[in-house]
Scaffold this active site. Structure first.
Site, PDB file in Angstrom:
ATOM      1  CG  ASP A 117       0.877 -15.392   2.040  1.00  0.00           C
ATOM      2  OD1 ASP A 117       1.596 -14.799   1.221  1.00  0.00           O
ATOM      3  OD2 ASP A 117      -0.155 -14.905   2.528  1.00  0.00           O
ATOM      4  CG  ASN A 125       0.838 -15.443  -6.767  1.00  0.00           C
ATOM      5  OD1 ASN A 125       1.084 -16.551  -6.284  1.00  0.00           O
ATOM      6  ND2 ASN A 125       0.248 -14.497  -6.036  1.00  0.00           N
ATOM      7  NE  ARG A 146      -6.098 -13.039   1.414  1.00  0.00           N
ATOM      8  CZ  ARG A 146      -5.771 -11.942   2.092  1.00  0.00           C
ATOM      9  NH1 ARG A 146      -6.588 -11.458   3.004  1.00  0.00           N
ATOM     10  NH2 ARG A 146      -4.624 -11.335   1.867  1.00  0.00           N
TER      11      ARG A 146
HETATM   12  C1  IPE Z   1      -1.390 -17.288  -1.920  1.00  0.00           C
HETATM   13  O1  IPE Z   1      -0.768 -16.162  -1.413  1.00  0.00           O
HETATM   14  C2  IPE Z   1      -0.567 -17.894  -3.026  1.00  0.00           C
HETATM   15  C3  IPE Z   1       0.721 -18.467  -2.637  1.00  0.00           C
HETATM   16  C4  IPE Z   1       1.239 -18.463  -1.437  1.00  0.00           C
HETATM   17  C5  IPE Z   1       1.459 -19.088  -3.689  1.00  0.00           C
HETATM   18  P1  IPE Z   1      -1.091 -14.691  -1.972  1.00  0.00           P
HETATM   19  O2  IPE Z   1      -0.152 -13.775  -1.265  1.00  0.00           O
HETATM   20  O3  IPE Z   1      -1.047 -14.688  -3.444  1.00  0.00           O
HETATM   21  O4  IPE Z   1      -2.588 -14.482  -1.500  1.00  0.00           O
HETATM   22  P2  IPE Z   1      -3.397 -13.156  -1.181  1.00  0.00           P
HETATM   23  O5  IPE Z   1      -3.222 -12.224  -2.352  1.00  0.00           O
HETATM   24  O6  IPE Z   1      -2.811 -12.576   0.073  1.00  0.00           O
HETATM   25  O7  IPE Z   1      -4.800 -13.612  -0.976  1.00  0.00           O
HETATM   26  C1  IPE Z   2       4.201 -15.950  -0.929  1.00  0.00           C
HETATM   27  O1  IPE Z   2       4.664 -14.788  -0.329  1.00  0.00           O
HETATM   28  C2  IPE Z   2       4.889 -16.238  -2.253  1.00  0.00           C
HETATM   29  C3  IPE Z   2       4.033 -16.078  -3.430  1.00  0.00           C
HETATM   30  C4  IPE Z   2       2.781 -15.769  -3.409  1.00  0.00           C
HETATM   31  C5  IPE Z   2       4.664 -16.276  -4.724  1.00  0.00           C
HETATM   32  P1  IPE Z   2       4.144 -13.354  -0.757  1.00  0.00           P
HETATM   33  O2  IPE Z   2       5.016 -12.859  -1.861  1.00  0.00           O
HETATM   34  O3  IPE Z   2       2.701 -13.363  -1.064  1.00  0.00           O
HETATM   35  O4  IPE Z   2       4.441 -12.509   0.547  1.00  0.00           O
HETATM   36  P2  IPE Z   2       3.506 -11.409   1.194  1.00  0.00           P
HETATM   37  O5  IPE Z   2       2.167 -12.032   1.412  1.00  0.00           O
HETATM   38  O6  IPE Z   2       3.446 -10.263   0.257  1.00  0.00           O
HETATM   39  O7  IPE Z   2       4.195 -11.067   2.483  1.00  0.00           O
HETATM   40 MG    MG Z   3       1.058 -13.128   0.097  1.00  0.00          MG
END
Ligand code: IPE
Ligand code: IPE
Ligand code: MG
Length: 244
Positions: A23, A71, A197
């Site tokens: 993340d 996602n 989380r």
């Molecule tokens: C969790 O990250 C999913 C992945 C890293 C693939 P998210 O960015 O989707 O999670 P939230 O929305 O912050 O909980």
């Molecule tokens: C994780 O990085 C990748 C996926 C969930 C696909 P994010 O795209 O959630 O990055 P942030 O949390 O917005 O910085």
């Molecule tokens: Mg994220």
């Protein structure tokens, strides 16, 4: 044949199974004034580095969360870029398979992915099954609740057809209905990016996992960060409900 397991810099024991929520890609890009998609590109490179490092230190299982069932809520542009990157990444994996020698499995509902991506995932899993080093479980369109629901439906169907009986279901038997069938539960779950989380990751399997949170954003996460997480893990006292 490798006769020793290379230890991280800290010379510490390596957990059997590490899982990572990759993340922070979007925030990494935003900090640099770049589009979110730029963060996903660098994040893919960070994964490549960590997978190679995991292999070099003798880790047995590495599970990574790449795309969740939630996602899809993101913009079409972002989702398409992530899917395009995944396709490119899997094509390269297939091409370099004999060099990397990493076994790949996929956890998640792949049926919602493009036919090309599904085919590449199948080919990657089938052709890499012969390697015996680290096993990477790549979570794609994965959700912990979705996984449990799918297993429950499978079990109900088995009961309806007379293949199974409700009173005979055990925890081990239920585990075998999950994507992770045959894979031991994660010892350590790492979440970079500062979020505290679990975001629907490995809900069943994480019952007694140790967590490690760090503010480092995933594209900046490297082998030294993994060493730090392993170091912290080795100082935990795992009791599994007992007394030590
Ligand atoms: C969790 O990250 C999913 C992945 C890293 C693939 P998210 O960015 O989707 O999670 P939230 O929305 O912050 O909980
Ligand atoms: C994780 O990085 C990748 C996926 C969930 C696909 P994010 O795209 O959630 O990055 P942030 O949390 O917005 O910085
Ligand atoms: Mg994220």
């Amino acid at each position: 044949m490798a006769l020793f397991r290379k230890k991280p810099r800290t010379e510490e024991p390596i957990p059997n199974h590490i899982a990572i929520i990759m993340d922070g890609n979007g925030r990494w890009a935003k900090k640099r004034g770049l589009p979110r998609t730029a963060g996903h590109k660098v994040g893919a490179e960070a994964f490549r580095t960590i997978a190679n490092y995991a292999k070099s230190i003798g880790l047995h299982y590495l599970t990574v969360y790449a795309f969740s069932t939630e996602n899809w809520k993101r913009s079409t542009d972002e989702v398409e870029t992530i899917m395009g990157l995944l396709e490119k990444y899997l094509r390269e994996l297939i091409r370099d398979m004999d060099k990397n020698r990493v076994r790949f499995c996929f956890f998640g509902d792949l049926s919602r992915l493009s036919p090309e991506l599904q085919q590449e995932a199948r080919e990657t899993a089938e052709r890499s099954a012969r390697y015996t080093g680290v096993q990477v479980n790549f979570c794609l369109n994965y959700g912990g609740r979705d996984e449990i629901l799918r297993a429950a439906k499978q079990f109900a169907a088995d009961c309806a057809s007379g293949k199974a009986r409700p009173e005979e279901l055990t925890e081990a038997g239920f585990s075998d209905l999950l994507y992770s069938a045959g894979v031991p539960d994660p010892d350590l779950i790492i979440r970079p990016s500062g979020e505290i989380r679990i975001s629907n990751f490995l809900l069943w399997q994480s019952a007694y996992s140790e967590y490690y949170f760090t503010d480092t954003l995933w594209p900046d996460f490297g082998p030294r960060d993994l060493d730090a997480a392993i170091h912290a893990y080795n100082r935990r006292s795992r009791r599994f409900g007992g007394v030590k």
